[in-house]
Each structure stands twice: as C-alpha cells, then as structure tokens.
Design a protein around this motif. Structure first.
Motif, PDB file in Angstrom:
ATOM      1  N   VAL A 191       0.788  -1.206   0.081  1.00  0.00           N
ATOM      2  CA  VAL A 191       0.112   0.101   0.062  1.00  0.00           C
ATOM      3  C   VAL A 191       0.723   1.151   0.031  1.00  0.00           C
ATOM      4  CG1 VAL A 191      -1.533   1.279   1.289  1.00  0.00           C
ATOM      5  CG2 VAL A 191      -1.943  -1.196   1.130  1.00  0.00           C
ATOM      6  N   GLU A 192       1.748   1.244   0.778  1.00  0.00           N
ATOM      7  CA  GLU A 192       2.900   2.613   0.906  1.00  0.00           C
ATOM      8  C   GLU A 192       3.604   2.511  -0.521  1.00  0.00           C
ATOM      9  OE1 GLU A 192       3.026   4.537   3.331  1.00  0.00           O
ATOM     10  OE2 GLU A 192       1.571   3.525   4.494  1.00  0.00           O
ATOM     11  N   GLU A 193       3.842   1.644  -1.259  1.00  0.00           N
ATOM     12  CA  GLU A 193       4.271   1.516  -2.454  1.00  0.00           C
ATOM     13  C   GLU A 193       3.385   2.373  -3.377  1.00  0.00           C
ATOM     14  OE1 GLU A 193       6.200  -1.578  -6.149  1.00  0.00           O
ATOM     15  OE2 GLU A 193       5.839  -2.104  -3.948  1.00  0.00           O
ATOM     16  N   ILE A 194       2.216   1.885  -3.287  1.00  0.00           N
ATOM     17  CA  ILE A 194       1.078   2.404  -4.146  1.00  0.00           C
ATOM     18  C   ILE A 194       1.132   3.944  -3.800  1.00  0.00           C
ATOM     19  CG2 ILE A 194      -1.106   2.693  -4.737  1.00  0.00           C
ATOM     20  CD1 ILE A 194      -1.164  -0.412  -4.464  1.00  0.00           C
ATOM     21  N   LEU A 195       0.862   4.470  -2.565  1.00  0.00           N
ATOM     22  CA  LEU A 195       0.545   5.988  -2.150  1.00  0.00           C
ATOM     23  C   LEU A 195       1.923   6.866  -2.740  1.00  0.00           C
ATOM     24  CD1 LEU A 195      -0.741   5.343   1.289  1.00  0.00           C
ATOM     25  CD2 LEU A 195      -2.032   6.040  -0.625  1.00  0.00           C
ATOM     26  N   LYS A 196       3.095   6.137  -2.660  1.00  0.00           N
ATOM     27  CA  LYS A 196       4.258   6.764  -2.977  1.00  0.00           C
ATOM     28  C   LYS A 196       4.368   7.121  -4.669  1.00  0.00           C
ATOM     29  CE  LYS A 196       9.381   6.752  -2.919  1.00  0.00           C
ATOM     30  NZ  LYS A 196      10.618   6.120  -2.470  1.00  0.00           N
ATOM     31  N   ALA A 197       3.731   6.061  -5.132  1.00  0.00           N
ATOM     32  CA  ALA A 197       3.690   6.290  -6.808  1.00  0.00           C
ATOM     33  C   ALA A 197       2.579   7.229  -6.957  1.00  0.00           C
ATOM     34  CB  ALA A 197       3.284   4.963  -7.365  1.00  0.00           C
ATOM     35  N   LYS A 198       1.570   7.338  -6.306  1.00  0.00           N
ATOM     36  CA  LYS A 198       0.315   8.298  -6.593  1.00  0.00           C
ATOM     37  C   LYS A 198       0.641   9.628  -6.328  1.00  0.00           C
ATOM     38  CE  LYS A 198      -3.307   5.735  -7.451  1.00  0.00           C
ATOM     39  NZ  LYS A 198      -4.046   5.998  -8.786  1.00  0.00           N
ATOM     40  N   GLU A 216       3.956  10.549  -6.565  1.00  0.00           N
ATOM     41  CA  GLU A 216       4.749  11.027  -7.358  1.00  0.00           C
ATOM     42  C   GLU A 216       4.330  11.227  -8.798  1.00  0.00           C
ATOM     43  OE1 GLU A 216       8.383   8.352  -6.886  1.00  0.00           O
ATOM     44  OE2 GLU A 216       8.689   9.316  -4.816  1.00  0.00           O
ATOM     45  N   ARG A 217       3.023  10.753  -9.035  1.00  0.00           N
ATOM     46  CA  ARG A 217       2.233  10.680 -10.085  1.00  0.00           C
ATOM     47  C   ARG A 217       3.045   9.518 -11.140  1.00  0.00           C
ATOM     48  NH1 ARG A 217      -1.265  14.677 -10.590  1.00  0.00           N
ATOM     49  NH2 ARG A 217      -1.074  16.630  -9.163  1.00  0.00           N
ATOM     50  N   ARG A 218       3.415   8.474 -10.767  1.00  0.00           N
ATOM     51  CA  ARG A 218       3.818   7.552 -11.413  1.00  0.00           C
ATOM     52  C   ARG A 218       2.941   6.454 -11.691  1.00  0.00           C
ATOM     53  NH1 ARG A 218       6.891   4.449  -8.660  1.00  0.00           N
ATOM     54  NH2 ARG A 218       7.187   5.236  -6.812  1.00  0.00           N
ATOM     55  N   GLU A 219       2.883   5.469 -12.814  1.00  0.00           N
ATOM     56  CA  GLU A 219       2.092   4.406 -12.906  1.00  0.00           C
ATOM     57  C   GLU A 219       2.227   3.342 -11.984  1.00  0.00           C
ATOM     58  OE1 GLU A 219       0.436   1.944 -16.771  1.00  0.00           O
ATOM     59  OE2 GLU A 219       2.007   3.408 -16.920  1.00  0.00           O
ATOM     60  N   TRP A 273      -5.165   9.913  -1.653  1.00  0.00           N
ATOM     61  CA  TRP A 273      -5.355   8.597  -1.601  1.00  0.00           C
ATOM     62  C   TRP A 273      -4.701   8.351  -0.073  1.00  0.00           C
ATOM     63  CZ3 TRP A 273      -8.284   5.088  -4.096  1.00  0.00           C
ATOM     64  CH2 TRP A 273      -8.312   5.305  -5.447  1.00  0.00           C
ATOM     65  N   LEU A 274      -5.492   7.376   0.800  1.00  0.00           N
ATOM     66  CA  LEU A 274      -5.159   7.213   2.142  1.00  0.00           C
ATOM     67  C   LEU A 274      -5.125   5.692   2.327  1.00  0.00           C
ATOM     68  CD1 LEU A 274      -7.158   9.839   4.302  1.00  0.00           C
ATOM     69  CD2 LEU A 274      -4.634   9.898   3.397  1.00  0.00           C
ATOM     70  N   ARG A 275      -4.525   5.415   3.284  1.00  0.00           N
ATOM     71  CA  ARG A 275      -4.313   3.954   3.673  1.00  0.00           C
ATOM     72  C   ARG A 275      -5.715   3.485   4.485  1.00  0.00           C
ATOM     73  NH1 ARG A 275       0.392   2.284   7.131  1.00  0.00           N
ATOM     74  NH2 ARG A 275      -0.881   2.635   8.969  1.00  0.00           N
ATOM     75  N   ASN A 276      -6.392   2.364   4.085  1.00  0.00           N
ATOM     76  CA  ASN A 276      -7.619   1.925   4.829  1.00  0.00           C
ATOM     77  C   ASN A 276      -7.183   0.902   5.819  1.00  0.00           C
ATOM     78  OD1 ASN A 276     -10.251   1.018   5.684  1.00  0.00           O
ATOM     79  ND2 ASN A 276     -10.941   1.284   3.684  1.00  0.00           N
TER      80      ASN A 276
END
Length: 330
Positions: free
Chosen positions: A219-226, A228-231, A256-259
C-alpha cells in the motif's frame, strides 16, 4: 517384449485390476498392523495427455500444460512408510470436493477393510457434506477445514484471546490450540444416531503480523507512486485497491489514504487453521498426524519425475495399464 505385446498386456488392465491389486496390498498391510490403526493420507495430482481417446481426459485447471486435457489421479498412502495402498483415476474436470465420494466408493468397491483406517486429507476435500458422508459411513478421519464456515469463524472469534495465551501453546507444534466438541448425527437405516466430532482450532504466531506487514508495504508503494504521479502496475493495484480509500483535502483535491480497517478485516483470520476429526480428541496429536500427510508428495515425485508418469503418451485402451505399471514402479 515387443511393443505390440506390451500394448496387449496393458490393454488387459481395467478398474477391476486396480481393485484386485490394492485389495491384496491392503490385506498384506493389515497383517502387520498388530491391532494398530493404519493412518492413510490421500491427495490428487493431474496428468496431462495429448490423447483424444482417453474418455477420462478433460480440460481442467492444470498448473502445468493448461492447454492439454488432463486426468485426475489420486494416491492413498500409508503415512508411516509412504507405501501407496490405493490409487484411482477419474475425469480431469472434477474438483477435489466432488471427487471424495467417488474415491470412497472405489476404495470400498476394492473391498478395503476401512474399520481400522484413519483417512487424512487437506482442505481441498473439505466440506460439511463430505464430513457428513464420512460420519455416515463410520470412516475415521482427520481433515483440514477451509475457513468458509460461519460457525468455525464464530468459534475463532469466541476464543481469540485464549489463542494468544501461553497456556494453550505447544512448542513442538509451534502453535496455539483450542478444541470443541461438535454434535453430529449419523444417518443410518434405523434412524439418526448422535456422534461426537472434534473441532480443533489453531493459531500460528506471527503469521497475521507478517501478512499485515506485506499489505502495508504494498500500500505504501502505491501511495508513493500516486504522490509522485507514477503509474502503478495493474497487478499491484488489483491486489491492494481495497486497502486504499479516496478522500478530498481542505482544498477539494482528491487524495489517497491507507484504509486501516480494511487491512484489519483482511488479516482477521490470517494464521488460523482448523482440523475436524471423529477419532482424535487431542488437538496437537491431530496436528502432528495432519502434517504427516505431506509424505504423499514423496510418492508423486518419483511417479512424475522418475517413471514418466507426468504425461500419458498412450491410447484409451492402454492408459489404465500404464498408470498401474507406473504406480507400482513409483
């Protein structure tokens, strides 16, 4: 022998040949039991084939060669020494839960005396209907239970605190355990009889934390990508999107936040396991016996890798003969 003569011999093998062979093998096993129970594990493997003439060959859910038809093949083995005491081939499209009734029927058709046999099987064969079938037929069993039954989940919720209590921990098994008696009824020709079945609940310490840590990392990997506007890869997003929630900040922008609640729900039954048995009241003894079922993999390995049983290169007339020969060789 010539290939023609070998084909003639293999073509003479049928289901009755399997039954006769394993009836004799089982009888020999019983002579050496000296009053002890024979604990047998069983499991299924799939065998691929190019054959168009094997009626049992159908498309299924093969992990290997999914483009080929397959045959399901079940081994029943003595957990003490791994000796194969029964084998049965059936249609490749049939799942394990459905196959259990046929396996039991074939064992009984072979006149195997199951009075002092304990059958051990994994969760793939588990269902309330199959447990009832075993109770009705007075077959002793130790079975893994899939955590899909609401009653089992409720029991886990009820004893969650004690499954963290050292008083219920066994160092040898590396698990906590609690046991309950379930009231089952056996359906007989003369009516219903009350039967006692044990439900053993286990918790493996650390498994829930490990799963939680893995989810949070993704989840943290996704949040970081979001941020940084990465896919984000489709696989990662698909597996973790339920652990994210979208909300608007003070400026009306979506973030986006962690649920965390979704993560709590996902790991609620992580590290938990259940066994149901009508013969073993001790939860740790049941777990030790259940773990021994993995010996059957030591039968599948030589069958598939040493004696060429992984793929049937034969016709419908000879495939049962080839199966029996490869099984004896294994």
């Amino acid at each position: 022998l010539s290939e023609e003569r070998i084909s003639e011999l293999l073509a003479g093998i049928d289901n009755k040949s399997f039954e006769d062979f394993f009836q004799r093998r089982h009888a020999a096993k019983r002579q050496n039991l000296d009053g002890e129970h024979l604990t047998c594990a069983f499991d299924n493997t799939s065998i691929s084939t190019y054959s168009e003439t094997i009626s049992e060959a159908e498309y299924g859910h093969a992990k290997r060669d999914p483009e080929l038809r397959q045959i399901n093949y079940t081994f029943v083995c003595d957990q003490l020494d791994g000796e194969i005491v029964f084998a049965h081939a059936y249609e490749g499209s049939v799942n394990d839960v459905t196959a259990l009734s046929t396996i039991l029927y074939r064992m009984q058709a072979a006149k195997l005396d199951l009075d002092n046999v304990i059958l051990v099987h994994g969760r793939d064969y588990s269902s309330l209907l199959n447990a009832q079938r075993l109770v009705n037929q007075e077959i002793k069993f130790i079975q893994g239970v899939r955590l899909v039954e609401d009653a089992v989940k409720s029991k886990f919720d009820e004893c969650r605190a004690s499954l963290h209590d050292v008083a219920f921990y066994d160092a040898e098994c590396g698990a906590y355990a609690r046991s309950f008696e379930e009231p089952w009824q056996q359906n007989t020709e003369s009516g219903r009889l009350n039967r006692k079945v044990f439900l053993h609940l286990y918790r493996y310490p650390g498994d829930d934390e490990a799963k939680m840590a893995e989810i949070v990392r993704k989840v943290e990997e996704i949040l970081k990508a979001k941020k940084e506007r990465r896919e984000v890869s489709p696989e990662l997003w698909q597996s973790c999107k339920r652990f994210l929630k979208e909300q608007k900040d003070d400026h009306g922008r979506k973030t986006w936040l962690r649920n965390d609640q979704a993560i709590r729900n996902a790991i609620r039954y992580a590290g938990l396991f259940a066994i149901r048995s009508n013969v073993e009241p001790n939860p740790f003894a049941a777990l030790r016996t259940y773990r021994l079922r993995n010996i059957i993999e030591l039968d599948f390995s030589p069958f598939k890798n040493w004696v060429d049983g992984a793929r049937m290169r034969c016709t419908g007339k000879t495939f049962l003969g080839r199966l029996l020969v490869c099984t004896i060789a294994a």
